[in-house]
Design an enzyme around this catalytic site. Structure first.
Site, PDB file in Angstrom:
ATOM      1  N   ASP A 105     127.786  62.606 -74.644  1.00 37.35           N
ATOM      2  CA  ASP A 105     129.109  62.038 -74.906  1.00 37.35           C
ATOM      3  C   ASP A 105     129.953  61.965 -73.634  1.00 37.35           C
ATOM      4  O   ASP A 105     130.132  62.951 -72.926  1.00 37.35           O
ATOM      5  CB  ASP A 105     129.804  62.898 -75.963  1.00 37.35           C
ATOM      6  CG  ASP A 105     131.080  62.287 -76.476  1.00 37.35           C
ATOM      7  OD1 ASP A 105     131.289  61.078 -76.266  1.00 37.35           O
ATOM      8  OD2 ASP A 105     131.879  63.015 -77.094  1.00 37.35           O
ATOM      9  N   GLU A 117     125.913  53.142 -75.254  1.00 36.33           N
ATOM     10  CA  GLU A 117     127.281  52.783 -75.621  1.00 36.33           C
ATOM     11  C   GLU A 117     128.113  52.728 -74.349  1.00 36.33           C
ATOM     12  O   GLU A 117     127.933  53.547 -73.442  1.00 36.33           O
ATOM     13  CB  GLU A 117     127.885  53.814 -76.574  1.00 36.33           C
ATOM     14  CG  GLU A 117     129.389  53.629 -76.795  1.00 36.33           C
ATOM     15  CD  GLU A 117     129.969  54.551 -77.853  1.00 36.33           C
ATOM     16  OE1 GLU A 117     130.864  55.339 -77.528  1.00 36.33           O
ATOM     17  OE2 GLU A 117     129.501  54.479 -79.009  1.00 36.33           O
TER      18      GLU A 117
END
Length: 416
Positions: free
Chosen positions: A79, A176
């Site tokens: 992340d 992403e």
């Protein structure tokens, strides 16, 4: 590339004790015939605060899926990584949230900006895309301005992606690109230009996290104009569908909503759009599981309640320290934080009701909830005392975790 499922849902687990409780929420949803893929996420910053390693996230998720017999897909998200932080995540992650917010607004070389604008005359004019609330009016100057603002960030994303793909093999990577941790929201025309740039950079991006208008504060509901968000979200979905067809981006490309936990007022808007358009979604939550642990310990009473009160008292004494790293995503009125003496007089259910995000409960305190949300490293200071308390109260804590994800998040988003 590693092909992502249509609906993916990010769950954080600060102390790596709730993967099973989290997974049970997805099992319940699957039993209703709706498949949403869990993605366990934890950032480098959170690992540093807690003193954990990225491998712990994978290990906890794998143990949970094996114990509960989950035979569907699951992922582990590195992340908000950058080139300097991605290394420890490479062996144990397959989903990579590439964060390039620091490069937004820094100008790329003038000749690269001009080259981009010249390559994309199709971006200029009145763009009538299917599903838009109104046509996009884009001038050459608009394309130039957006390229000046975002092209360097896209180039950086390409560099990070290629580093990851070279290390793991492209077939083992879902990418992403995150642009949400910046000051200014991206408009739908800006998103289209950014997607064109990502295509030029040959990044097989499958989720993109723009910054939306309004406040996406940690652990509490959205603050902003719901009608504006509805237009923006629906237009972004239309832009993505157009970009997939026009620029050859992956057909699994979808919006990612960061700080998506507890945005209860947005879930009906998002659900309606997904049902109407058939679009996919990635929604990321993180610190709410840690909050459910505190709620569960409070409800457990005894030593669990005592520890929950100690954690709150310590957080109250260190408000500025704990809030500083999250200043852009919290709004805490310190005058509405009860003092430690007041909280010490509460029983377990009273403390739990102050933290649990049920908005019509007269005791709910959004300021307490936000403070505790960003104060998880207090528990890390307690070391094994905290984690031993989680183990001792595994059932009641786990029930709170499962209910939070299933009842307050997955059902409103995907069932209604």
């Amino acid at each position: 590339m590693l092909h992502l499922e249509k609906y993916t849902f990010g769950v954080g687990d600060r102390f790596a004790h709730q993967a099973g409780a989290q997974l049970r929420a997805f099992i319940q949803l699957a039993d209703e015939g709706i498949d949403v893929t869990p993605v366990w996420n934890k950032s480098n910053r959170e690992h540093n605060f807690v003193g954990s390693e990225p491998q712990s996230v994978y290990d906890a998720a794998k143990a949970a899926t094996e114990k509960l017999g989950w035979d569907k897909a699951w992922h582990v998200d590195a992340d908000h990584i950058q080139l300097k932080t991605v290394g420890p995540f490479l062996p144990c992650s397959d989903f990579f949230t590439i964060d390039v917010a620091d490069s937004i607004g820094k100008a790329a070389p003038a000749e690269e900006v001009t080259g981009f604008v010249d390559r994309h005359p199709e971006l200029v004019g009145t763009l009538k895309l299917d599903g838009l609330s109104a046509p996009l009016e884009v001038t050459r100057d608009d394309v130039q301005r957006v390229a000046e603002q975002y092209l360097l960030a896209v180039k950086e994303a390409g560099q990070i992606y290629r580093h990851i793909a070279d290390a793991k093999g492209a077939d083992n990577v879902a990418a992403e690109v995150s642009m949400d941790e910046t000051d200014t929201p991206q408009t739908p025309p800006e998103l289209l230009i950014i997607l064109a740039a990502l295509s030029d950079e040959k990044i097989p991006v499958q989720t993109i996290a723009p910054k939306f208008t309004g406040r996406f504060n940690k652990g509490v509901d959205y603050v902003g104009d719901l009608d504006q968000f509805k237009r923006e979200f629906n237009d972004d979905v239309a832009v993505i569908a157009h970009a997939v067809k026009t620029y050859g981006l992956p057909d699994s490309l979808k919006l990612s909503v960061h700080s998506g936990s507890d945005k209860f007022s947005l879930y009906p808007i998002i659900r309606e759009c997904l049902q109407r358009t058939g679009a996919g979604l990635h929604l990321k939550t993180a610190g709410t599981t840690w909050l459910e642990e505190i709620i569960g310990l409070a409800e457990a009473g005894g030593d669990g309640l005592k520890l929950a009160k100690e954690i709150y008292a310590y957080a109250l004494e260190h408000v500025e320290e704990f809030c500083a790293p999250y200043a852009s995503v919290i709004d805490i009125d310190q005058s509405k934080l009860p003092d430690a003496e007041t909280v010490n007089a509460w029983d377990g259910p009273r403390l739990a009701s102050a933290i649990r995000h049920i908005q019509d409960n007269e005791h709910f305190n959004a300021h307490m909830r936000q403070l505790l949300h960003v104060s998880f490293k207090v528990a890390a200071k307690h070391g094994s005392r905290y984690t031993d308390m989680l183990k001792a109260n595994e059932e009641i804590v786990g029930n709170e975790v499962t209910k939070n994800i299933y009842d307050r998040h997955l059902k409103p988003l995907f069932v209604g």
